[in-house]
Design a protein around this motif. Structure first.
Motif, PDB file in Angstrom:
ATOM      1  N   ILE A 159       0.833  -1.201   0.000  1.00  0.00           N
ATOM      2  CA  ILE A 159       0.000   0.000   0.000  1.00  0.00           C
ATOM      3  C   ILE A 159       0.867   1.251   0.000  1.00  0.00           C
ATOM      4  O   ILE A 159       0.590   2.216  -0.707  1.00  0.00           O
ATOM      5  N   ASP A 160       1.935   1.238   0.806  1.00  0.00           N
ATOM      6  CA  ASP A 160       2.850   2.383   0.856  1.00  0.00           C
ATOM      7  C   ASP A 160       3.490   2.661  -0.501  1.00  0.00           C
ATOM      8  O   ASP A 160       3.938   3.769  -0.768  1.00  0.00           O
ATOM      9  N   HIS A 161       3.535   1.644  -1.354  1.00  0.00           N
ATOM     10  CA  HIS A 161       4.084   1.804  -2.704  1.00  0.00           C
ATOM     11  C   HIS A 161       2.971   1.844  -3.753  1.00  0.00           C
ATOM     12  O   HIS A 161       3.183   1.529  -4.918  1.00  0.00           O
ATOM     13  N   ASN A 162       1.757   2.216  -3.281  1.00  0.00           N
ATOM     14  CA  ASN A 162       0.592   2.414  -4.154  1.00  0.00           C
ATOM     15  C   ASN A 162       0.205   1.183  -4.961  1.00  0.00           C
ATOM     16  O   ASN A 162      -0.195   1.284  -6.123  1.00  0.00           O
ATOM     17  N   LEU A 163       0.334   0.014  -4.345  1.00  0.00           N
ATOM     18  CA  LEU A 163       0.005  -1.234  -5.020  1.00  0.00           C
ATOM     19  C   LEU A 163      -0.899  -2.069  -4.126  1.00  0.00           C
ATOM     20  O   LEU A 163      -0.626  -2.227  -2.934  1.00  0.00           O
ATOM     21  N   THR A 164      -1.979  -2.588  -4.676  1.00  0.00           N
ATOM     22  CA  THR A 164      -2.825  -3.526  -3.954  1.00  0.00           C
ATOM     23  C   THR A 164      -2.668  -4.899  -4.591  1.00  0.00           C
ATOM     24  O   THR A 164      -2.493  -5.012  -5.805  1.00  0.00           O
ATOM     25  N   HIS A 165      -2.694  -5.953  -3.775  1.00  0.00           N
ATOM     26  CA  HIS A 165      -2.425  -7.310  -4.257  1.00  0.00           C
ATOM     27  C   HIS A 165      -3.500  -7.788  -5.218  1.00  0.00           C
ATOM     28  O   HIS A 165      -3.197  -8.288  -6.291  1.00  0.00           O
ATOM     29  N   GLY A 166      -4.755  -7.689  -4.839  1.00  0.00           N
ATOM     30  CA  GLY A 166      -5.857  -8.032  -5.727  1.00  0.00           C
ATOM     31  C   GLY A 166      -6.312  -9.480  -5.684  1.00  0.00           C
ATOM     32  O   GLY A 166      -7.381  -9.798  -6.200  1.00  0.00           O
ATOM     33  N   ASP A 167      -5.529 -10.380  -5.080  1.00  0.00           N
ATOM     34  CA  ASP A 167      -5.910 -11.800  -5.065  1.00  0.00           C
ATOM     35  C   ASP A 167      -5.267 -12.494  -3.865  1.00  0.00           C
ATOM     36  O   ASP A 167      -4.649 -13.539  -4.003  1.00  0.00           O
ATOM     37  N   LEU A 168      -5.439 -11.914  -2.703  1.00  0.00           N
ATOM     38  CA  LEU A 168      -4.793 -12.427  -1.502  1.00  0.00           C
ATOM     39  C   LEU A 168      -5.625 -13.552  -0.888  1.00  0.00           C
ATOM     40  O   LEU A 168      -6.732 -13.337  -0.411  1.00  0.00           O
ATOM     41  N   HIS A 169      -5.094 -14.765  -0.950  1.00  0.00           N
ATOM     42  CA  HIS A 169      -5.745 -15.931  -0.347  1.00  0.00           C
ATOM     43  C   HIS A 169      -4.667 -16.949  -0.009  1.00  0.00           C
ATOM     44  O   HIS A 169      -3.484 -16.744  -0.268  1.00  0.00           O
ATOM     45  N   ARG A 170      -5.061 -18.074   0.577  1.00  0.00           N
ATOM     46  CA  ARG A 170      -4.098 -19.040   1.131  1.00  0.00           C
ATOM     47  C   ARG A 170      -3.139 -19.644   0.112  1.00  0.00           C
ATOM     48  O   ARG A 170      -2.071 -20.103   0.481  1.00  0.00           O
TER      49      ARG A 170
END
Length: 164
Positions: free
Chosen positions: A55-66
């Motif tokens: 987030i601090d680098h203006n990026l969201t993962h978009g598919d965070l799961h196990r």
């Protein structure tokens, strides 16, 4: 992340693959489906720090799961992988941050209970007798629009360092 570059308008991320490691899904299987709260807390702190770094680098993962969380089984170091659905965060990051907070909640729920957080068969898992029987701590949830600031300081997780 080891490196990144742009090719034909697409961002390419070069990530490390630690050894020995396994996905969180496989790690949970090898631990009878769930972890002790102290183990889950240790992994959650790292996941929150990794998400905050993104987030601090203006990026969201978009598919965070196990399946997109790797754990080095020797060091218990956690890494987020597969940023294929990642996106740049606009000037107001609420949507991307909220998505990552929800993903973190789902991960910690799974790590501590062994159940998916959102399951069509169990519409209200928190009131399910199987979940209550697990004896999890009774931490209070924080409902705030400032999720990214409050989540790491929730009494359950303890203080998380936001330092890079």
């Amino acid at each position: 992340m080891l490196d990144w570059f742009v090719e034909d308008g697409t961002h390419i991320l070069i990530m490390e693959y630690p050894h020995p490691c396994e996905t969180l899904a496989n790690f949970l299987e090898s631990h009878k489906g769930r972890l002790k709260e102290t183990e889950a807390r240790h992994l959650l702190r790292q996941a929150v720090n990794a998400a905050k770094h993104s987030i601090d680098h203006n990026l969201t993962h978009g598919d965070l799961h196990r399946e997109n969380v790797l754990i080095n089984t020797r060091t218990m170091e956690l890494k987020l992988i597969d940023f294929g659905f990642s996106s740049l965060i606009p000037d107001t990051p609420c949507e991307g941050v909220a998505e990552m907070v929800l993903s973190m909640g789902s991960l910690v729920f799974m790590m501590t209970t062994g159940y998916e957080a959102f399951n069509r068969r169990d519409q209200d898992l928190l009131h399910n007798p199987r979940i209550k029987a697990l004896g999890l701590s009774k931490g209070k949830s924080s409902r705030s629009s400032e999720h990214e600031q409050k989540m790491p300081y929730h009494p359950w997780s303890g203080a998380v360092s936001w330092a890079h």
